[in-house]
Design a protein around this motif. Structure first.
Motif, PDB file in Angstrom:
ATOM      1  N   VAL A 115       0.962  -1.305  -0.050  1.00  0.00           N
ATOM      2  CA  VAL A 115       0.014   0.124  -0.124  1.00  0.00           C
ATOM      3  C   VAL A 115       0.811   1.344  -0.029  1.00  0.00           C
ATOM      4  CG1 VAL A 115      -1.679   1.278   1.362  1.00  0.00           C
ATOM      5  CG2 VAL A 115      -2.114  -1.158   0.951  1.00  0.00           C
ATOM      6  N   GLU A 116       1.994   1.151   0.879  1.00  0.00           N
ATOM      7  CA  GLU A 116       2.668   2.614   1.010  1.00  0.00           C
ATOM      8  C   GLU A 116       3.541   2.500  -0.343  1.00  0.00           C
ATOM      9  OE1 GLU A 116       4.749   2.058   4.519  1.00  0.00           O
ATOM     10  OE2 GLU A 116       3.558   3.253   5.634  1.00  0.00           O
ATOM     11  N   VAL A 117       4.092   1.588  -0.858  1.00  0.00           N
ATOM     12  CA  VAL A 117       4.875   1.743  -2.197  1.00  0.00           C
ATOM     13  C   VAL A 117       4.228   2.419  -3.213  1.00  0.00           C
ATOM     14  CG1 VAL A 117       5.890   0.252  -3.863  1.00  0.00           C
ATOM     15  CG2 VAL A 117       6.675  -0.180  -1.628  1.00  0.00           C
ATOM     16  N   HIS A 118       2.814   1.784  -3.308  1.00  0.00           N
ATOM     17  CA  HIS A 118       1.923   2.376  -4.710  1.00  0.00           C
ATOM     18  C   HIS A 118       1.281   3.613  -4.070  1.00  0.00           C
ATOM     19  CE1 HIS A 118       3.091  -1.079  -7.193  1.00  0.00           C
ATOM     20  NE2 HIS A 118       2.840  -1.938  -6.097  1.00  0.00           N
ATOM     21  N   GLU A 119       1.318   4.018  -2.849  1.00  0.00           N
ATOM     22  CA  GLU A 119       0.704   5.252  -2.688  1.00  0.00           C
ATOM     23  C   GLU A 119       1.668   6.408  -3.170  1.00  0.00           C
ATOM     24  OE1 GLU A 119      -2.232   5.167   1.219  1.00  0.00           O
ATOM     25  OE2 GLU A 119      -0.018   5.349   1.435  1.00  0.00           O
TER      26      GLU A 119
END
Length: 481
Positions: A95-99
């Motif tokens: 989630v954080e990587v693709h945010e």
């Protein structure tokens, strides 16, 4: 426009500081360089997959094609769909990587406040995202019709792109949790490099780059600078952990665990020398149903997500309690066993995927076949081992949990090749990856090399994605016909 000097600087930085020392062969080294240049980091997923460069090359090409190359969906939509998929399994890492990637590609920051702030077209995708992640056998042509004929309709090519993205990232969640990949250095909770690490000439291990994540801090892997990884002449890696005795046999609680490996190898040898009698299709389906009921009885850990994880992912969830239920205990009598002889990837899914999203079928097919067929003819410290029956057992066992029956497979082999602990591990990693803990990883495949465990996790990821995708493709095919 990218500044060439910046690019050279990035590559030099990667060469000097980032590439782990176990990337001894040139192919793996170059793949790590490519990953660093494309993502501005050598991400944890690439590092772990680096044990298997043939697979890593295909995975990187596929993910690049899905996220970066020309395609039906805009780049902000692609990244947001990846976020939606990862949120289903509370995978904060993805989630954080693709945010971050969403914002990098010009995405509207307002969308990251939660699903309610995203466009209607993306919100409409939520139901199929939920079903694909947990109970794909419930997907019907009506779900496709709803998306294709809504007030903001998806085109066939857009829907195919979205479905493949969803299944790709659902399955990648299994790999991330299975290998204990933690936050990137530039993410919240990520590691911080200190001067002594950057200037040290000591070898850097895989573990120092990505430690095991779990639902509680006490389950995290502790690493030391003495942990190293080396690559053998066949391309398989050994992790050089301190639990290897002077005879080269791995130990667990002081017991030589290569006994387990030798016992498994002996079972495979016996099966090859004395194959079972050919059973009828009806007998094999009966065995399939029996194994499915046994699988449903295997208990899995029941853990709740921490508050910090919930804060990150809950904004993308509307019914986070919806989860996998055992296919073989389903109450919906309309859902029948998925017979691979009636609809298979090779004969049906591949061509439909390629027709609606040009070339994606070739990428997926390469990825599936590489994960399933890759071998170094090793098992633990043993050499010249034919592991084909073990690999096929794992793949078909995963498909059992999704109700997919291969009528050319003798399901009696499963109980001979897969011990109950391994079955429980595979079930947890496939269906409830967010519940997996380090002790689950350590408790199975005793005597296997670390790289071999990573290979099993790769097979779990690919077999799972293929299972999800088959249900979606079959429903889409029903709509088209």
């Amino acid at each position: 426009m990218i500044d060439c000097d910046v690019l050279k600087l990035s590559a030099a930085t990667c060469e000097q500081f980032i590439v782990p020392s176990y990337a001894a062969d040139e192919e793996t080294h170059n793949l790590f360089m490519d990953a660093f240049i494309e993502n501005n980091r050598l991400d944890g997923v690439s590092q772990v997959m680096g044990y298997h460069p043939d697979y890593l090359r295909i995975f990187m090409s596929t993910q690049h094609f899905l996220l970066r190359e020309d395609g039906p969906l805009s780049h902000d939509y692609r990244q947001y769909i990846a976020i939606m998929a990862a949120a289903r399994h509370h995978c904060t890492y993805l989630v954080e990587v693709h945010e971050q990637d969403f914002l990098f590609h010009g995405g509207d920051p307002e969308w990251l406040k939660g699903l309610d702030h995203a466009p209607r077209k993306l919100r409409d995708l939520y139901e199929i995202n939920k079903l694909l992640a947990h109970q794909p056998w419930l997907i019907t042509k009506e779900h496709m019709l709803k998306l294709l004929k809504s007030s903001e309709p998806w085109s066939l090519s857009e829907l195919m792109h979205a479905i493949i993205l969803l299944t790709h990232f659902h399955a990648l969640c299994s790999f991330v949790f299975g290998c204990g990949i933690s936050a990137e250095v530039d993410s919240q909770g990520g590691h911080t490099y200190v001067e002594s690490v950057l200037t040290s000439t000591a070898p850097t291990s895989l573990s120092t780059c990505s430690s095991y994540t779990s639902t509680s801090p006490s389950d995290a892997i502790t690493t030391t600078s003495s942990t190293t990884a080396t690559t053998n002449t066949t391309g398989a890696a050994s992790n050089g952990r301190s639990d290897v005795n002077s005879n080269g046999n791995c130990q667990v609680n002081g017991v030589e665990s290569n006994v387990c490996v030798k016992a498994l190898m002996e079972k495979m040898r016996q099966m090859q020398e004395a194959p079972s009698e050919l059973k009828s299709a009806a007998e094999r389906i009966k065995q399939f149903n029996m194994e499915g009921k046994n699988t449903a009885e295997i208990a899995v850990p029941n853990s709740k997500q921490s508050a910090s994880k919930s804060e990150i992912v809950n904004k993308y969830l509307q019914d986070g309690d919806f989860a996998y239920t055992d296919f073989h205990t389903r109450t919906c009598t309309e859902v029948q066993t998925f017979c691979a002889c009636d609809y298979s990837w090779e004969d049906h899914g591949f061509s439909l995927a390629n027709r609606l999203y040009a070339d994606i079928g070739h990428y997926l097919d390469d990825k599936y076949s590489t994960a399933a067929n890759m071998t170094y003819y090793t098992m633990g410290d043993l050499r010249e081992v034919d592991t084909s029956s073990f690999r096929r057992a794992i793949w078909n066992y995963i498909h059992i949990m999704y109700g997919i029956c291969h009528d050319d497979y003798d399901y009696s082999e499963l109980n001979q090749l897969l011990e109950i602990k391994l079955k429980a591990y595979i079930k947890t990693l496939t269906c409830y990856p967010e519940r997996l803990k380090k002790k689950d990883f350590d408790g199975v495949m005793k005597g296997f090399q670390h790289s071999e465990k990573v290979h099993v996790n790769l097979m779990v990821m690919e077999a799972r994605q293929q299972a999800e995708l088959l249900y979606a493709l079959r429903a889409l095919n029903c709509y088209l016909t």
